[in-house]
Motif scaffolding. Structure first.
Motif, short mmCIF file in Angstrom:
data_model
loop_
_atom_site.label_atom_id
_atom_site.label_comp_id
_atom_site.label_asym_id
_atom_site.label_seq_id
_atom_site.Cartn_x
_atom_site.Cartn_y
_atom_site.Cartn_z
N VAL A 15 0.85 -1.18 0.00
CA VAL A 15 0.00 0.00 0.00
C VAL A 15 0.88 1.24 0.00
O VAL A 15 1.78 1.38 0.81
CB VAL A 15 -0.92 0.00 1.23
N ALA A 65 -8.45 1.97 -7.41
CA ALA A 65 -7.02 1.87 -7.13
C ALA A 65 -6.30 1.46 -8.41
O ALA A 65 -6.91 0.91 -9.33
CB ALA A 65 -6.75 0.84 -6.03
N PRO A 75 -4.13 3.81 -3.82
CA PRO A 75 -5.52 4.25 -3.90
C PRO A 75 -5.69 5.43 -4.85
O PRO A 75 -4.83 6.31 -4.90
CB PRO A 75 -5.85 4.64 -2.46
N GLU A 80 -8.34 4.12 0.98
CA GLU A 80 -7.25 3.23 1.31
C GLU A 80 -7.48 1.89 0.61
O GLU A 80 -8.56 1.63 0.08
CB GLU A 80 -7.16 3.01 2.83
N ILE A 81 -6.44 1.05 0.61
CA ILE A 81 -6.55 -0.27 0.01
C ILE A 81 -7.12 -1.23 1.05
O ILE A 81 -6.55 -1.37 2.14
CB ILE A 81 -5.17 -0.79 -0.45
N TRP A 98 -14.71 -1.23 -0.05
CA TRP A 98 -13.93 -0.05 -0.41
C TRP A 98 -14.60 1.20 0.16
O TRP A 98 -15.82 1.35 0.06
CB TRP A 98 -13.83 0.11 -1.92
N TYR A 163 -8.14 -8.13 -5.71
CA TYR A 163 -7.92 -6.82 -6.34
C TYR A 163 -8.04 -6.91 -7.85
O TYR A 163 -7.05 -7.01 -8.58
CB TYR A 163 -6.55 -6.28 -5.92
N VAL A 167 -9.94 -2.03 -10.30
CA VAL A 167 -8.51 -1.85 -10.03
C VAL A 167 -7.76 -1.82 -11.36
O VAL A 167 -7.87 -2.73 -12.18
CB VAL A 167 -7.96 -2.98 -9.14
#
Length: 568
Positions: A15, A65, A75, A80-81, A98, A163, A167
């Motif tokens: 991250v 992201a 991100p 945030e992830i 998310w 992910y 993404v």
């Protein structure tokens, strides 16, 4: 939790937060001039499998992201992830949540909400439509808006690597309000939305001329008030790779030229002018020859290159496919067209290293005599003209690719090698604007594949191959029913392959994921879904007056265009 930690560490999925060089306030650096020698045909990446459309659209529409230049997940619209540690990924790995950044706005000033993500999922998975990025939603059973700023994705079963949906540049969030009347079969008809998407990125489309020029202006509602530094951007399309390179490296007319597929000695000569330099990143890009598994005979009309056409009359024979591959000298292709920016490969999945197989290296050494013997043993005998045939079927192929001097050079070499084993080849090149354009009405797109074999390059976002390997599943084959938008261009279909992809989706340990990914790669090579040729580095040209470019082989090369500025 330990399984996910190991997976994240092994795939460099750390991250991070985005950063960039300091630059002037928004709109103070004038016009950013970008040139793509493959012109952009749409600003909707869900309706095109072409890299040029994905990259252009990434200036305007964004995912939750994306990956930075080191392969780290960062991100974008998300705060945030999600991970198991922070509670964003459920302990049973069957869902993830998310959180959107606060106060996000679309370029039209309206708020970005979780409903937009829900809509995007429905848009791409509409049963009566076609989505060029459908593999990104493989295994997703539901997407819901928990509240206006919270998106929950539920998977059909535990997904150790979650992910995928939303993404990377190939899976951005689009505005529900703009596309609400563009679902399914209506998607290609929404010209204004497809050409002028409302977005969250640093730029908005001011004017769009298909297969020509896209003009942008700074997004007045972009979340960073100081960015972008450029007031406008111009993305010129068309021409050829050498001319694009010259416009940056020699004349200085443009600031950035994408995809410098130009002979190395020519690029070296251009750089002597001192106006620009090359940037290179090795990601997952592989130049390959697709083998059409269906019959493309024009006499079949609308059925050509579809399941209804039946198997290809000669390329359905593995002996023929293997012979075609063995006849190719990949080292010569690299030396002639790529230099240090190319490596011979037999893998469709060449990177990261943990996923690179060594079990299909049989193709690395050219073997003309071995190829001849394969054809002899399979009953393909030379005729009076030297062209092999069996049961009235001749080994005569239409070989198409995009118009580019390096590709035409590769075609000529391959045609000669194939002639040495008794195969006749007709060469065809198509404007890259059309070939990669995704227009369902055009007969000349690589999705339609109205040829026997075709050559191009492709890659995937990020460092985990699950969504990429899903592209060869049976339900991803392009055809009239999905507007020719499936990712499985080669029409490969093997239920055992599909089963293994689903197993990959359920596997947590990195080493076990790597083993499965290698098996999938080896199936594609040994069953001749295509013929891998060259692991290509991505090479682009950058003006010496431009700063902030962070060359990215794992996502869109324009991923951080908000940070670009003019050197003072």
């Amino acid at each position: 939790m330990k399984k996910l930690k190991a997976l994240m560490a092994g795939t460099a999925l750390a991250v991070s937060v985005l950063g960039g060089v300091a630059h002037a306030a928004r709109g103070t650096d004038g016009d950013l001039k970008i040139i793509f020698w493959q012109a952009v045909s749409t600003m909707n990446p869900y309706l095109s499998g072409g890299t040029k459309e994905v990259y252009a659209a990434s200036m305007v529409i964004e995912p939750l992201a994306r990956y930075d230049e080191k392969g780290n997940l960062v991100p974008m619209l998300a705060a945030e992830i999600p991970t198991v540690e922070n509670g964003g990924v459920a302990a049973d790995l069957k869902s993830m949540t998310w959180k959107l950044k606060p106060d996000l706005k679309w370029s039209d000033g309206s708020p970005v909400t979780a409903d937009d993500a829900v809509f995007t999922w429905k848009y791409c998975t509409a049963p009566d439509g076609g989505c060029a990025q459908g593999a990104y939603f493989e295994g997703v059973s539901n997407v819901e808006a928990v509240d206006p700023k919270t998106v929950k994705i539920t998977f059909s079963e535990a997904k150790p690597y979650p992910y995928s949906a939303f993404v990377g540049a190939q899976s951005p969030v689009i505005q529900a309000a703009q596309f609400k009347d563009c679902m399914g079969i209506k998607a290609p008809e929404c010209t204004d939305a497809n050409f002028h998407p409302v977005g969250t990125g640093p730029f908005v489309v001011k004017d769009f001329k298909p297969n020509d020029v896209v003009t942008f202006e700074a997004n007045p509602n972009y979340r960073d008030a100081e960015k972008p530094a450029f007031a406008t951007a111009t993305l010129k399309g068309g021409g050829d790779a050498a001319s694009a390179a010259r416009s940056v490296l020699e004349t200085g007319e443009f600031d950035y030229a994408w995809n410098m597929q130009v002979e190395p000695e020519i690029l070296d000569q251009m750089m002597q002018a001192g106006k620009g330099h090359l940037v290179t990143a090795f990601g997952t890009q592989v130049e390959r020859i697709d083998i059409n598994h269906y019959n493309p005979d024009p006499a079949l009309g609308d059925k050509r290159s579809t399941k209804e056409a039946g198997p290809h009359p000669s390329l359905a024979d593995p002996a023929v496919d293997r012979a075609l591959s063995l006849a190719i000298d990949r080292e010569v292709l690299v030396e002639a067209g790529y230099g240090a920016a190319g490596k011979p490969t037999c893998n469709i999945l060449p990177a990261p290293d943990i996923y690179a197989s060594t079990d299909v290296d049989w193709c690395l050494k050219q073997d003309i005599e071995g190829a001849k013997k394969l054809l002899d043993d399979a009953g393909w005998k030379p005729g009076p003209d030297g062209i092999r045939a069996k049961d009235g079927v001749r080994l005569s192929y239409l070989f198409q690719t995009s118009t580019n001097s390096v590709r035409q050079g590769s075609q000529a070499l391959i045609k000669d090698w194939w002639s040495q084993i008794g195969v006749e080849t007709e060469l065809r090149n198509i404007s890259a604007n059309v070939f990669f354009g995704g227009d369902p009405a055009s007969p000349d797109t690589f999705q339609k594949f109205y040829a026997d074999v075709q050559m191009y390059t492709n890659n995937f976002d990020g460092t985990d191959p699950e969504k990429y390997m899903a592209s060869w599943m049976c339900d991803k084959i392009p055809g009239p029913a999905n507007g020719w938008q499936g990712e499985n261009i080669v029409r490969y279909c093997n239920p055992e392959y599909d089963k293994l992809v689903k197993e990959l989706g359920k596997t947590a340990k990195l080493e076990e994921r790597a083993t499965i990914a290698k098996k999938l790669n080896d199936m594609l090579t040994n069953e001749f879904a295509q013929i891998p040729l060259i692991h290509r580095g991505q090479v682009s040209a950058v003006s010496n007056t431009l700063e902030g470019v962070r060359m990215n082989g794992w996502d869109s090369e324009l991923w951080n265009v908000a940070d670009w500025s003019r050197k003072k």
